[in-house]
Design a protein around this motif. Structure first.
Motif, PDB file in Angstrom:
ATOM      1  N   TYR A 131       8.229  -0.001   5.705  1.00 23.72           N
ATOM      2  CA  TYR A 131       7.266   1.070   5.396  1.00 23.72           C
ATOM      3  C   TYR A 131       5.976   0.463   4.841  1.00 23.72           C
ATOM      4  CZ  TYR A 131       4.890   4.968   3.278  1.00 23.72           C
ATOM      5  OH  TYR A 131       3.915   5.877   2.951  1.00 23.72           O
ATOM      6  N   ILE A 132       6.148  -0.449   3.866  1.00 17.51           N
ATOM      7  CA  ILE A 132       4.969  -1.041   3.220  1.00 17.51           C
ATOM      8  C   ILE A 132       4.145  -1.834   4.246  1.00 17.51           C
ATOM      9  CG2 ILE A 132       4.234  -2.764   1.498  1.00 17.51           C
ATOM     10  CD1 ILE A 132       6.697  -1.755  -0.195  1.00 17.51           C
ATOM     11  N   SER A 133       4.838  -2.579   5.105  1.00 18.54           N
ATOM     12  CA  SER A 133       4.069  -3.396   6.068  1.00 18.54           C
ATOM     13  C   SER A 133       3.318  -2.517   7.070  1.00 18.54           C
ATOM     14  CB  SER A 133       4.986  -4.387   6.780  1.00 18.54           C
ATOM     15  OG  SER A 133       5.820  -3.699   7.677  1.00 18.54           O
ATOM     16  N   GLU A 134       3.818  -1.293   7.325  1.00 16.10           N
ATOM     17  CA  GLU A 134       3.175  -0.454   8.355  1.00 16.10           C
ATOM     18  C   GLU A 134       2.250   0.630   7.797  1.00 16.10           C
ATOM     19  OE1 GLU A 134       6.122   1.065  11.032  1.00 16.10           O
ATOM     20  OE2 GLU A 134       6.876  -0.933  11.500  1.00 16.10           O
ATOM     21  N   PHE A 135       2.507   1.101   6.553  1.00 22.03           N
ATOM     22  CA  PHE A 135       1.781   2.294   6.095  1.00 22.03           C
ATOM     23  C   PHE A 135       1.057   2.132   4.758  1.00 22.03           C
ATOM     24  CE2 PHE A 135       5.022   3.776   9.042  1.00 22.03           C
ATOM     25  CZ  PHE A 135       4.234   4.499   9.928  1.00 22.03           C
ATOM     26  N   ASN A 136       1.244   1.020   4.076  1.00 17.99           N
ATOM     27  CA  ASN A 136       0.539   0.788   2.813  1.00 17.99           C
ATOM     28  C   ASN A 136      -0.966   0.625   3.073  1.00 17.99           C
ATOM     29  OD1 ASN A 136      -0.639  -1.833   1.331  1.00 17.99           O
ATOM     30  ND2 ASN A 136       0.549  -0.674  -0.127  1.00 17.99           N
ATOM     31  N   GLY A 192       1.441  -0.644  -4.530  1.00 16.38           N
ATOM     32  CA  GLY A 192       2.151  -1.605  -3.684  1.00 16.38           C
ATOM     33  C   GLY A 192       2.983  -0.920  -2.622  1.00 16.38           C
ATOM     34  N   VAL A 193       3.117   0.406  -2.713  1.00 14.64           N
ATOM     35  CA  VAL A 193       3.880   1.148  -1.697  1.00 14.64           C
ATOM     36  C   VAL A 193       2.886   1.985  -0.871  1.00 14.64           C
ATOM     37  CG1 VAL A 193       5.716   2.836  -1.258  1.00 14.64           C
ATOM     38  CG2 VAL A 193       5.946   1.180  -3.135  1.00 14.64           C
ATOM     39  N   GLU A 194       2.362   3.069  -1.465  1.00 10.02           N
ATOM     40  CA  GLU A 194       1.410   3.899  -0.702  1.00 10.02           C
ATOM     41  C   GLU A 194       0.065   3.196  -0.569  1.00 10.02           C
ATOM     42  OE1 GLU A 194       4.243   5.881  -2.898  1.00 10.02           O
ATOM     43  OE2 GLU A 194       2.340   6.329  -3.842  1.00 10.02           O
ATOM     44  N   LEU A 195      -0.344   2.535  -1.642  1.00 13.69           N
ATOM     45  CA  LEU A 195      -1.623   1.815  -1.603  1.00 13.69           C
ATOM     46  C   LEU A 195      -1.603   0.688  -2.621  1.00 13.69           C
ATOM     47  CD1 LEU A 195      -3.399   2.954  -4.269  1.00 13.69           C
ATOM     48  CD2 LEU A 195      -3.591   4.935  -2.781  1.00 13.69           C
ATOM     49  N   ASN A 196      -2.486  -0.261  -2.402  1.00 11.56           N
ATOM     50  CA  ASN A 196      -2.593  -1.390  -3.329  1.00 11.56           C
ATOM     51  C   ASN A 196      -3.689  -1.112  -4.353  1.00 11.56           C
ATOM     52  OD1 ASN A 196      -0.602  -2.667  -1.989  1.00 11.56           O
ATOM     53  ND2 ASN A 196      -1.893  -4.267  -1.065  1.00 11.56           N
ATOM     54  N   GLN A 197      -3.444  -1.609  -5.554  1.00 12.08           N
ATOM     55  CA  GLN A 197      -4.377  -1.361  -6.655  1.00 12.08           C
ATOM     56  C   GLN A 197      -5.787  -1.866  -6.341  1.00 12.08           C
ATOM     57  OE1 GLN A 197      -2.046  -2.230  -9.957  1.00 12.08           O
ATOM     58  NE2 GLN A 197      -3.138  -0.862 -11.335  1.00 12.08           N
ATOM     59  N   ASP A 198      -5.880  -2.930  -5.508  1.00 13.38           N
ATOM     60  CA  ASP A 198      -7.203  -3.516  -5.259  1.00 13.38           C
ATOM     61  C   ASP A 198      -8.133  -2.574  -4.494  1.00 13.38           C
ATOM     62  OD1 ASP A 198      -6.042  -3.670  -2.764  1.00 13.38           O
ATOM     63  OD2 ASP A 198      -6.235  -5.843  -2.549  1.00 13.38           O
ATOM     64  N   ILE A 199      -7.617  -1.504  -3.893  1.00 15.96           N
ATOM     65  CA  ILE A 199      -8.539  -0.607  -3.165  1.00 15.96           C
ATOM     66  C   ILE A 199      -9.204   0.398  -4.113  1.00 15.96           C
ATOM     67  CG2 ILE A 199      -7.164  -0.811  -1.042  1.00 15.96           C
ATOM     68  CD1 ILE A 199      -6.601   2.260  -1.354  1.00 15.96           C
ATOM     69  N   LEU A 200      -8.733   0.474  -5.358  1.00 17.29           N
ATOM     70  CA  LEU A 200      -9.247   1.502  -6.270  1.00 17.29           C
ATOM     71  C   LEU A 200     -10.738   1.328  -6.542  1.00 17.29           C
ATOM     72  CD1 LEU A 200      -6.334   1.882  -8.856  1.00 17.29           C
ATOM     73  CD2 LEU A 200      -6.775   3.219  -6.796  1.00 17.29           C
TER      74      LEU A 200
END
Ligand code: CP
Length: 326
Positions: free
Chosen positions: A258-263, A287-295
């Protein structure tokens, strides 16, 4: 807000969005943004109220609302609580069953009907799927505002999302909104499917098969994407959804796949339009729905969503109390 404008309308509830029309919703958006602009004025009026100003009738602060949360919440609970205070209504809160007669076997329905006897102006209720909120509301004389109902709906979340989109584009019509992730368990999506009908925006789904709804009654209204790389460039707005493990009974899926395809991460969000928006209703599993670095990306407006939650809920409360736009 003059108390002479207060005309309680005890028959208005917001359990779903089907009975609203676009004129009322856009009026609510204007009202919310005015409230946001006037925020400092409202705060100072409330402060003056505490120091004896006669601009607001003191009796308004003695009015109560019952905020009943039978499932956990942070954003919705605090924003409704905050909205009540701003609107001059004292929130009375039931937060879970601990310490209540639910622990002695009283039903949620009896709990609500007993609290209604204490005459709150309105209810805000976060309820599980198995409570029939619509049927219960027909037994009550007091308006009920849904604060999230199992998987069935979260109308004020859809409205605050749409307000956030409206604030950016001054229009919601024809916008393309892509939901990524656990669509099957999302009450937010349920309410957006209703709101999209009213405000005429397009909905896309991007999720693994096991996270898509079984009912395909709305299939024709939804654009499906199996890959982020196809969905992201289509969208004006991307709403990442929390993976709701607590509702995954009997569902097995591969989290690392899931993480590799939809995070959503700093690399793949490059495919989202420059003028696009990225939302998440919260709470976020980083780290699942989104990574903190995009905030830090300027298109991410998650905290603005949270802030707008206060104002749309305050606007709805004023409406419930029969108050018009300032
Ligand atoms: N978005 C939302 O409903 O968050 P809470 O569950 O924290 O209220």
């Amino acid at each position: 807000m003059s108390t002479s404008q207060v005309q309680p309308n005890i028959f208005s509830s917001v359990i779903d969005l089907k009975s609203l029309d676009s004129t009322e919703i856009y009026s609510l958006f204007d009202f919310s943004l005015k409230l946001k602009l006037n925020d400092e004025d409202i705060q100072s009026q409330l402060l003056q109220l505490g120091s004896g100003s006669h601009n607001i009738n003191k009796s308004s602060i003695r009015k109560t609302a019952a905020l009943l949360f039978f499932e956990p919440s942070t954003r919705t609970r605090f924003s409704f609580e905050s909205a009540c205070v701003r609107a001059g209504v004292h929130p009375l809160i039931l937060d879970g069953s601990v310490g209540t007669s639910l622990e002695k076997g009283e039903t949620i329905e009896d709990t609500i009907l007993n609290i209604e006897a204490m005459m709150p102006l309105f209810f805000v209720i976060r309820a599980p799927d198995n409570l029939n909120l619509i049927e219960l509301a027909t037994k009550m004389k007091t308006p009920v505002l849904s604060a999230g109902w199992g998987r069935l709906g979260h109308p004020t979340q859809a409205l605050l999302d749409a307000l956030t989109i409206f604030e950016k584009y001054r229009e919601v019509k024809n916008k393309k909104i892509l939901f990524v992730g656990d669509i099957k368990h999302s009450r937010v999506v349920s309410s957006h499917l209703e709101l999209a009908e009213i405000l005429n925006y397009d909905i896309g789904f991007c999720a693994p098969d096991e996270m898509l709804p079984e009912s395909l009654s709305f299939k024709s209204k939804v654009q499906y994407f199996t890959k982020l790389q196809d969905g992201l460039p289509w969208a004006d707005v991307v709403i990442a959804l929390r993976v709701q493990k607590e509702r995954h009974t009997g569902l097995s899926f591969d989290m690392s796949k899931y993480i590799s395809e939809f995070n959503l991460n700093s690399e793949n969000i490059k495919k989202i339009k420059k003028e696009g928006l990225i939302l998440h209703p919260g709470p976020i599993n980083y780290g699942v729905e989104l990574n903190q670095d995009i905030l830090l990306d300027s298109r991410v407006v998650i905290m603005e969503q949270v802030r707008n939650g206060v104002f749309i809920r305050e606007a709805i409360i004023h409406r419930i109390l029969g108050r018009q736009n300032k």
